[in-house]
Design a protein around this motif. Structure first.
Motif, PDB file in Angstrom:
ATOM      1  N   ALA A  17      -7.005   8.808  -3.302  1.00 38.17           N
ATOM      2  CA  ALA A  17      -5.610   9.948  -2.489  1.00 38.17           C
ATOM      3  C   ALA A  17      -4.778  10.648  -3.256  1.00 38.17           C
ATOM      4  CB  ALA A  17      -4.970   9.123  -1.228  1.00 38.17           C
ATOM      5  N   LEU A  18      -4.120   9.233  -4.576  1.00 41.90           N
ATOM      6  CA  LEU A  18      -3.125   9.414  -4.942  1.00 41.90           C
ATOM      7  C   LEU A  18      -3.579   9.945  -6.777  1.00 41.90           C
ATOM      8  CD1 LEU A  18      -0.618   7.672  -6.132  1.00 41.90           C
ATOM      9  CD2 LEU A  18      -2.337   6.338  -7.710  1.00 41.90           C
ATOM     10  N   LEU A  19      -4.843  10.470  -6.763  1.00 47.98           N
ATOM     11  CA  LEU A  19      -5.097  11.737  -7.726  1.00 47.98           C
ATOM     12  C   LEU A  19      -4.704  12.883  -7.273  1.00 47.98           C
ATOM     13  CD1 LEU A  19      -8.341  10.517  -9.289  1.00 47.98           C
ATOM     14  CD2 LEU A  19      -6.132  10.320 -10.090  1.00 47.98           C
ATOM     15  N   GLY A  20      -4.898  12.831  -6.021  1.00 48.07           N
ATOM     16  CA  GLY A  20      -4.120  14.477  -5.077  1.00 48.07           C
ATOM     17  C   GLY A  20      -2.659  14.348  -5.451  1.00 48.07           C
ATOM     18  N   ALA A  21      -2.140  13.593  -5.012  1.00 50.71           N
ATOM     19  CA  ALA A  21      -0.558  13.829  -4.528  1.00 50.71           C
ATOM     20  C   ALA A  21       0.148  13.742  -5.887  1.00 50.71           C
ATOM     21  CB  ALA A  21       0.273  12.195  -4.558  1.00 50.71           C
ATOM     22  N   ALA A  22       1.063  15.566  -5.786  1.00 50.88           N
ATOM     23  CA  ALA A  22       0.890  16.226  -6.751  1.00 50.88           C
ATOM     24  C   ALA A  22       2.667  15.492  -7.496  1.00 50.88           C
ATOM     25  CB  ALA A  22       0.526  17.202  -6.832  1.00 50.88           C
ATOM     26  N   ASP A  23       3.688  15.769  -6.002  1.00 57.70           N
ATOM     27  CA  ASP A  23       5.127  15.824  -6.062  1.00 57.70           C
ATOM     28  C   ASP A  23       5.754  14.293  -5.436  1.00 57.70           C
ATOM     29  OD1 ASP A  23       5.222  16.384  -3.787  1.00 57.70           O
ATOM     30  OD2 ASP A  23       5.007  18.413  -3.820  1.00 57.70           O
ATOM     31  N   GLU A  24       6.688  14.196  -5.694  1.00 60.85           N
ATOM     32  CA  GLU A  24       7.452  13.206  -5.079  1.00 60.85           C
ATOM     33  C   GLU A  24       7.026  12.734  -3.979  1.00 60.85           C
ATOM     34  OE1 GLU A  24       9.071  10.390  -7.091  1.00 60.85           O
ATOM     35  OE2 GLU A  24       9.108  11.947  -8.525  1.00 60.85           O
ATOM     36  N   ALA A  25       7.174  14.188  -3.009  1.00 54.07           N
ATOM     37  CA  ALA A  25       7.104  14.415  -2.275  1.00 54.07           C
ATOM     38  C   ALA A  25       5.655  13.804  -1.476  1.00 54.07           C
ATOM     39  CB  ALA A  25       7.008  15.465  -1.030  1.00 54.07           C
ATOM     40  N   ALA A  26       4.758  13.699  -1.992  1.00 54.08           N
ATOM     41  CA  ALA A  26       3.467  13.649  -1.793  1.00 54.08           C
ATOM     42  C   ALA A  26       3.367  12.202  -2.090  1.00 54.08           C
ATOM     43  CB  ALA A  26       2.499  14.202  -2.575  1.00 54.08           C
ATOM     44  N   LEU A  27       4.019  11.603  -3.626  1.00 54.05           N
ATOM     45  CA  LEU A  27       4.470  10.134  -3.797  1.00 54.05           C
ATOM     46  C   LEU A  27       4.394   9.164  -2.012  1.00 54.05           C
ATOM     47  CD1 LEU A  27       4.677  10.664  -7.340  1.00 54.05           C
ATOM     48  CD2 LEU A  27       2.408   9.675  -6.240  1.00 54.05           C
ATOM     49  N   GLU A  28       5.186  10.052  -1.932  1.00 56.02           N
ATOM     50  CA  GLU A  28       6.187   9.202  -0.602  1.00 56.02           C
ATOM     51  C   GLU A  28       5.062   8.899   0.436  1.00 56.02           C
ATOM     52  OE1 GLU A  28       8.667   6.689  -0.560  1.00 56.02           O
ATOM     53  OE2 GLU A  28       8.646   6.585   0.786  1.00 56.02           O
ATOM     54  N   ASP A  29       4.707  10.093   0.471  1.00 53.80           N
ATOM     55  CA  ASP A  29       3.559   9.896   2.001  1.00 53.80           C
ATOM     56  C   ASP A  29       2.568   9.319   1.775  1.00 53.80           C
ATOM     57  OD1 ASP A  29       4.867  11.838   2.908  1.00 53.80           O
ATOM     58  OD2 ASP A  29       3.304  13.181   2.831  1.00 53.80           O
ATOM     59  N   TRP A  30       2.378   8.504   0.354  1.00 51.61           N
ATOM     60  CA  TRP A  30       0.913   7.879   0.361  1.00 51.61           C
ATOM     61  C   TRP A  30       1.501   6.488   0.195  1.00 51.61           C
ATOM     62  CZ3 TRP A  30       0.429   4.077  -3.746  1.00 51.61           C
ATOM     63  CH2 TRP A  30      -1.363   4.096  -4.328  1.00 51.61           C
ATOM     64  N   ARG A  31       2.985   6.571  -0.243  1.00 50.61           N
ATOM     65  CA  ARG A  31       3.229   5.048  -0.752  1.00 50.61           C
ATOM     66  C   ARG A  31       2.872   4.130   0.957  1.00 50.61           C
ATOM     67  NH1 ARG A  31       7.445   2.053   0.275  1.00 50.61           N
ATOM     68  NH2 ARG A  31       8.299   3.739   1.128  1.00 50.61           N
ATOM     69  N   VAL A  32       3.811   5.569   2.438  1.00 53.95           N
ATOM     70  CA  VAL A  32       3.725   4.717   3.434  1.00 53.95           C
ATOM     71  C   VAL A  32       2.408   4.561   3.934  1.00 53.95           C
ATOM     72  CG1 VAL A  32       4.550   5.641   5.851  1.00 53.95           C
ATOM     73  CG2 VAL A  32       6.094   6.109   3.414  1.00 53.95           C
ATOM     74  N   ALA A  33       1.278   5.368   4.190  1.00 51.17           N
ATOM     75  CA  ALA A  33       0.420   5.880   3.813  1.00 51.17           C
ATOM     76  C   ALA A  33      -0.787   4.271   3.991  1.00 51.17           C
ATOM     77  CB  ALA A  33      -0.859   7.058   3.563  1.00 51.17           C
ATOM     78  N   PHE A  34      -0.537   3.462   2.580  1.00 49.66           N
ATOM     79  CA  PHE A  34      -1.297   2.345   2.016  1.00 49.66           C
ATOM     80  C   PHE A  34      -0.068   1.761   2.458  1.00 49.66           C
ATOM     81  CE2 PHE A  34      -3.813   6.471   1.098  1.00 49.66           C
ATOM     82  CZ  PHE A  34      -4.766   5.579   1.057  1.00 49.66           C
ATOM     83  N   LEU A  35       0.984   1.419   1.804  1.00 49.50           N
ATOM     84  CA  LEU A  35       1.153   0.657   1.083  1.00 49.50           C
ATOM     85  C   LEU A  35       2.658  -0.026   1.971  1.00 49.50           C
ATOM     86  CD1 LEU A  35       1.559   0.186  -2.559  1.00 49.50           C
ATOM     87  CD2 LEU A  35       0.009  -0.896  -1.076  1.00 49.50           C
ATOM     88  N   GLY A  36       2.298   1.067   3.195  1.00 47.33           N
ATOM     89  CA  GLY A  36       3.907   0.922   3.916  1.00 47.33           C
ATOM     90  C   GLY A  36       3.691  -0.820   4.953  1.00 47.33           C
ATOM     91  N   ARG A  37       4.707  -1.072   5.154  1.00 48.75           N
ATOM     92  CA  ARG A  37       5.226  -2.315   5.536  1.00 48.75           C
ATOM     93  C   ARG A  37       5.062  -2.197   7.407  1.00 48.75           C
ATOM     94  NH1 ARG A  37       9.812  -5.402   3.510  1.00 48.75           N
ATOM     95  NH2 ARG A  37       9.026  -4.514   1.406  1.00 48.75           N
ATOM     96  N   ARG A  38       5.389  -1.191   8.078  1.00 54.66           N
ATOM     97  CA  ARG A  38       4.707  -1.295   9.400  1.00 54.66           C
ATOM     98  C   ARG A  38       3.622  -0.603   9.882  1.00 54.66           C
ATOM     99  NH1 ARG A  38       8.336   1.041  12.660  1.00 54.66           N
ATOM    100  NH2 ARG A  38      10.974  -0.576  12.492  1.00 54.66           N
ATOM    101  N   ARG A  39       3.161   0.604   9.209  1.00 58.04           N
ATOM    102  CA  ARG A  39       2.101   1.216   9.513  1.00 58.04           C
ATOM    103  C   ARG A  39       0.947   1.295   8.389  1.00 58.04           C
ATOM    104  NH1 ARG A  39       4.827   3.321  14.468  1.00 58.04           N
ATOM    105  NH2 ARG A  39       4.988   4.939  12.671  1.00 58.04           N
ATOM    106  N   GLY A  40       1.070   0.304   7.221  1.00 60.21           N
ATOM    107  CA  GLY A  40       0.337   1.462   5.808  1.00 60.21           C
ATOM    108  C   GLY A  40      -0.852   0.360   6.426  1.00 60.21           C
ATOM    109  N   ARG A  41      -1.948   1.048   5.732  1.00 56.85           N
ATOM    110  CA  ARG A  41      -3.375   0.646   5.739  1.00 56.85           C
ATOM    111  C   ARG A  41      -3.441  -0.609   5.391  1.00 56.85           C
ATOM    112  NH1 ARG A  41      -7.727   5.222   4.196  1.00 56.85           N
ATOM    113  NH2 ARG A  41      -9.294   3.316   4.661  1.00 56.85           N
ATOM    114  N   LEU A  42      -3.033  -1.115   4.433  1.00 57.11           N
ATOM    115  CA  LEU A  42      -3.072  -2.454   4.307  1.00 57.11           C
ATOM    116  C   LEU A  42      -2.769  -3.491   4.830  1.00 57.11           C
ATOM    117  CD1 LEU A  42      -4.273  -3.491   1.606  1.00 57.11           C
ATOM    118  CD2 LEU A  42      -2.349  -3.840   0.289  1.00 57.11           C
ATOM    119  N   THR A  43      -1.502  -3.112   5.086  1.00 54.01           N
ATOM    120  CA  THR A  43      -0.798  -4.144   6.297  1.00 54.01           C
ATOM    121  C   THR A  43      -1.509  -4.276   7.897  1.00 54.01           C
ATOM    122  OG1 THR A  43       1.271  -3.182   5.864  1.00 54.01           O
ATOM    123  CG2 THR A  43       1.553  -4.168   7.318  1.00 54.01           C
ATOM    124  N   ASP A  44      -2.281  -3.219   8.189  1.00 52.81           N
ATOM    125  CA  ASP A  44      -3.217  -3.038   9.548  1.00 52.81           C
ATOM    126  C   ASP A  44      -4.512  -3.856   9.749  1.00 52.81           C
ATOM    127  OD1 ASP A  44      -1.462  -1.447  10.308  1.00 52.81           O
ATOM    128  OD2 ASP A  44      -2.224   0.753  10.923  1.00 52.81           O
TER     129      ASP A  44
END
Ligand code: DAH
Length: 345
Positions: A17-44
């Motif tokens: 997914a990181l390879l597909g993130a092309a701008d600052e906003a997509a990077l932030e979405d990616w961070r929330v989705a995978f590394l986010g402390r509340r509902r990130g997949r890793l945390t889950d």
């Protein structure tokens, strides 16, 4: 699926997914989705950690830390790449679609343009181009042109003398006209001669709409076998036709210059009032040059056989020609360096 396997899948998904993130906003979405402390997949995924036994917990914990650290590093690297590619510096994006700033190209001064046109017209009629010095000897500027010291004809040229004396006299000056080049050329050349000499001239004069204390002249000289008054007039008519078009009237009038016989002044009808007479021209005509048939005595002084060779000469005011060409009402405008004026040419 074991927790370790799930972590491996999350890592794989995240890197893809990181390879597909092309701008600052997509990077932030990616961070929330995978590394986010509340509902990130890793945390889950790690929510199941307490259900594992101690040994498993240690392996899974270490693995999840590794993945988290590596994904964070990958995120920073990706962010740097994106910045580089879009030329972003900090939060200030550079809009590469903006048109560039044009470099001002500049242009030739109107007098230079007119001078080039004049020289080109004569070149096409077989004249060569030469140049001479602006600081001149009295000898060339006056004496050899049949204007001896203390001769009243010197009054025709209000002269700027150089601060240099010899035997109580001042033999050096800022040339008052380009005519000294007639002598300089005849001294060095044998006929046939057909030459034009452009250059700046200086006079100790008050300025008005048609006079400046510095001006540009083009001297002309033709010496050959059988040159007649007809060739003289024909050449200058042809010049006027080329520069001003065929409808401009040209007037030859007798005039006195010590170095020609007969002498003439050549005028064209005024561009402003169409020859009716106005504040610029006075009587409807603007004088653009002095001219005449080269005086026999000068040809003889130069060592030419004056029975065989004859010639004509002229001295033209380039600013006067430019006034006419471009409908400019005051000669002084040319040298005020006002870009609003100069940009019109
Ligand atoms: N040199 C004269 C002047 O500046 C103009 C002139 C008159 C030049 C007659 C000539 C000539 O060559 O033949 O007033």
């Amino acid at each position: 699926m074991s927790l370790i396997e799930e972590l491996a899948r999350i890592e794989k998904d995240a890197r893809g997914a990181l390879l597909g993130a092309a701008d600052e906003a997509a990077l932030e979405d990616w961070r929330v989705a995978f590394l986010g402390r509340r509902r990130g997949r890793l945390t889950d995924a790690l929510a199941a950690l307490p259900t594992l036994d101690i040994a498993e917990r240690r392996t899974v914990g270490a693995e999840s830390n590794r993945i988290k650290n590596e994904l964070e590093a990958a995120l920073e690297q990706r962010r740097a790449e994106i910045r580089e590619r879009t030329h972003k510096s900090g939060d200030q994006p550079i809009d590469v679609t903006l048109p560039g700033r044009p470099l001002p190209a500049g242009r030739l001064h109107p007098i230079t343009q007119t001078l080039n046109e004049i020289l080109e017209a004569f070149r096409q009629m077989g004249f060569q181009v030469a140049e001479g010095p602006e600081i001149e000897w009295d000898y060339y500027n006056f004496e050899m042109l049949r204007i001896p010291k203390y001769h009243p004809a010197r009054d025709m040229w209000d002269t700027l003398w150089m601060d240099y004396e010899r035997d109580g006299e001042r033999p050096m000056l800022l040339r008052t006209h380009t005519s000294p080049n007639q002598i300089r050329i005849m001294e060095q050349t044998e006929p046939p001669i057909r030459v034009v000499v452009p250059g700046r001239c200086y006079r100790y004069e008050a300025t008005d709409a048609t006079h400046e204390w510095m001006m540009t002249q083009v001297e002309g000289l033709a010496v050959d076998e059988g040159i007649s008054l007809a060739e003289f007039k024909g050449t200058l008519y042809e010049f006027a036709r080329r520069l001003f078009g065929k409808d401009r009237k040209v007037r030859f009038r007798c005039d006195y210059f010590p170095f020609v016989e007969p002498g003439a002044d050549v005028s064209v009808d005024c561009f402003l009032c169409d020859g009716k007479g106005c504040r610029v021209c006075g009587d409807g005509w603007i004088e653009i040059m002095g001219a005449g048939m080269v005086h026999r005595e000068i040809l003889e002084n130069m060592g030419y056989d004056a029975d065989r060779y004859t010639g004509f000469a002229f001295g033209m005011g380039v600013e006067r020609v430019a006034l006419n060409r471009h409908n400019v009402e005051d000669i002084r405008l040319f040298y005020q360096n006002d870009l609003r004026f100069l940009r019109q040419f």
